[in-house]
Write an enzyme that holds these catalytic residues in place. Structure first.
Site, short mmCIF file in Angstrom:
data_model
loop_
_atom_site.label_atom_id
_atom_site.label_comp_id
_atom_site.label_asym_id
_atom_site.label_seq_id
_atom_site.Cartn_x
_atom_site.Cartn_y
_atom_site.Cartn_z
N GLU A 192 -18.74 -11.19 -19.84
CA GLU A 192 -19.10 -12.02 -18.72
C GLU A 192 -20.53 -12.45 -18.78
OE1 GLU A 192 -19.62 -10.24 -14.98
OE2 GLU A 192 -18.36 -12.12 -13.92
N ASN B 172 -19.72 -7.37 -15.89
CA ASN B 172 -20.97 -6.94 -15.49
C ASN B 172 -20.94 -6.28 -14.07
OD1 ASN B 172 -23.76 -8.88 -16.73
ND2 ASN B 172 -21.65 -9.38 -17.12
N ASN C 274 -17.76 -19.52 -13.18
CA ASN C 274 -18.05 -18.29 -13.93
C ASN C 274 -16.84 -18.22 -14.89
OD1 ASN C 274 -18.45 -15.72 -15.22
ND2 ASN C 274 -18.98 -14.71 -13.16
N LYS D 252 -13.23 -17.74 -13.30
CA LYS D 252 -13.09 -16.41 -12.62
C LYS D 252 -12.48 -16.79 -11.25
CE LYS D 252 -15.83 -12.37 -11.49
NZ LYS D 252 -17.09 -11.91 -11.61
N GLU E 237 -22.42 -13.80 -6.43
CA GLU E 237 -21.46 -14.84 -6.93
C GLU E 237 -20.62 -15.58 -5.99
OE1 GLU E 237 -18.69 -13.51 -10.25
OE2 GLU E 237 -19.55 -11.53 -9.69
N CYS F 118 -14.16 -9.69 -15.03
CA CYS F 118 -14.76 -8.78 -14.49
C CYS F 118 -14.07 -8.22 -13.03
CB CYS F 118 -16.33 -9.16 -14.17
SG CYS F 118 -17.29 -7.52 -13.40
#
Ligand code: CDT
Length: 321
Positions: free
Chosen positions: A47, A193, A107, A124, A143, A168
């Site tokens: 990621e 991450n 993302n 994501k 995020e 993730c």
């Protein structure tokens, strides 16, 4: 048709804030070369593999961080990665921050063929952390401020199989694997991450590695799919990120695993036909699933304790039978 692939899990060590794209792309290319030396068909990067994990910082002005986003893929700086992969005849998976031409931030990850064509893109779905500045934290996880969520899990016909992507935090949700599994997914590619320290509940810190493998191994087994989970690891701007990148078989067993928190590639032979061992037996969805019983999964978001359940009451009134 052979359905046997060699896959490289290309873990990255930390990327610091002042590392530029050129430096990072050189590291990715080094991974591709090692992948080629190990006869890999596909190399999986993590990621946000082109930059530091910038959502750890708050900025009043969101545009201040726009330089961490890619406005085109491949950009001029990332083009050498595509060129090298094509030259070597290796496909790859890459996570990065995407800025669309109309200003939306995601993302994102992409799947690239051995010819350098983008076969699939994923944004994501599960964005963890918080939306607002929370200065009490050792580091932030913004995020939900920097990205909008994607809204679908898709699969792609690639590498002679059915391939899906997740990013993730998605890997912690059983729905991710099941929605992919219901589309026949045989290989799920997941970059991550993951800070080892979890500020809202530090008691989870010692379990970070256990939880990482627990969720991916369960997802693989319960859906009869291979899972490749790849970390950006090590100490990035003072924040320790989890390693443990791994390649997991449909049995749920880990067949290859990184042992450092640095740039490290591990590879494994992945036989996509092994998925059928599970998809056609214990997890034969057609035969055994009971969707009519699972309605709350799509109709409800949070927990709703049914009326009449007295939490904490241990008397016999609640007992049936
Ligand atoms: N990148 C990412 O999704 N990390 C999350 C951290 C959770 S704590 C906010 C993860 O689930 O690993």
């Amino acid at each position: 048709m052979t359905r046997v692939l060699k896959i490289g899990a290309a873990q990255l060590g930390p990327i610091q804030r002042d590392n530029n794209r050129k430096e990072v792309v050189e590291r990715l290319i080094a991974h591709l070369n090692q992948g080629a030396a190990e006869s890999c068909d596909l190399v999986v990067f993590p990621e946000l593999a082109l930059t530091t994990f910038f959502p750890r910082w708050w900025s009043e002005n969101i545009a201040e961080f726009d330089h961490f986003f890619e406005t085109e893929m491949p950009s001029q700086e990332v083009q050498p990665l595509f060129d090298e992969a094509k030259k070597l005849g290796i496909g790859f998976h890459l996570g990065y921050a995407e800025m669309t031409s109309d200003g939306h931030r995601y993302n994102t990850s992409i799947l690239v063929s051995k010819n350098g064509d983008i076969l699939g893109k994923y944004r994501k779905v599960h964005l963890p952390g918080h939306e607002e500045n929370e200065p009490w934290r050792t580091f932030q996880h913004l995020e939900r401020y920097y990205f909008e969520p994607g809204n679908e899990f898709k699969v792609f016909g690639a590498f002679n199989g059915v391939v899906g992507m997740a990013i993730c935090n998605d890997r912690r949700w059983s729905e991710t694997y099941r929605v992919l599994g219901l589309q026949g997914c045989e290989l799920a590619l997941i970059g991550y991450n993951t800070p080892v320290h979890y500020p809202p509940d530090p008691s989870q810190d010692v379990l970070a590695g256990f939880h990482n493998h627990l969720v991916m191994q369960s997802g693989a087994y319960q859906n009869g799919m291979w899972v490749v989970g790849v970390a950006k690891a090590g100490n990035e701007e003072g924040c320790d990120l989890l390693g443990g990148s791994s390649i997991i078989a449909p049995s749920g067993e880990i067949v290859a695993q990184c042992s450092t928190v640095e740039d490290e590639l591990v590879s494994a032979v992945v036989d996509l036909d092994m998925c059928a061992n599970y998809k056609e037996t214990l997890f034969d969805f057609d035969r055994y699933r009971r969707p009519e019983v699972y309605k709350p999964i799509t109709s409800q978001v949070g927990v709703e304790i049914p009326e009449g359940i007295e939490v904490g009451e241990q008397d016999d009134e609640n007992l049936e039978g």
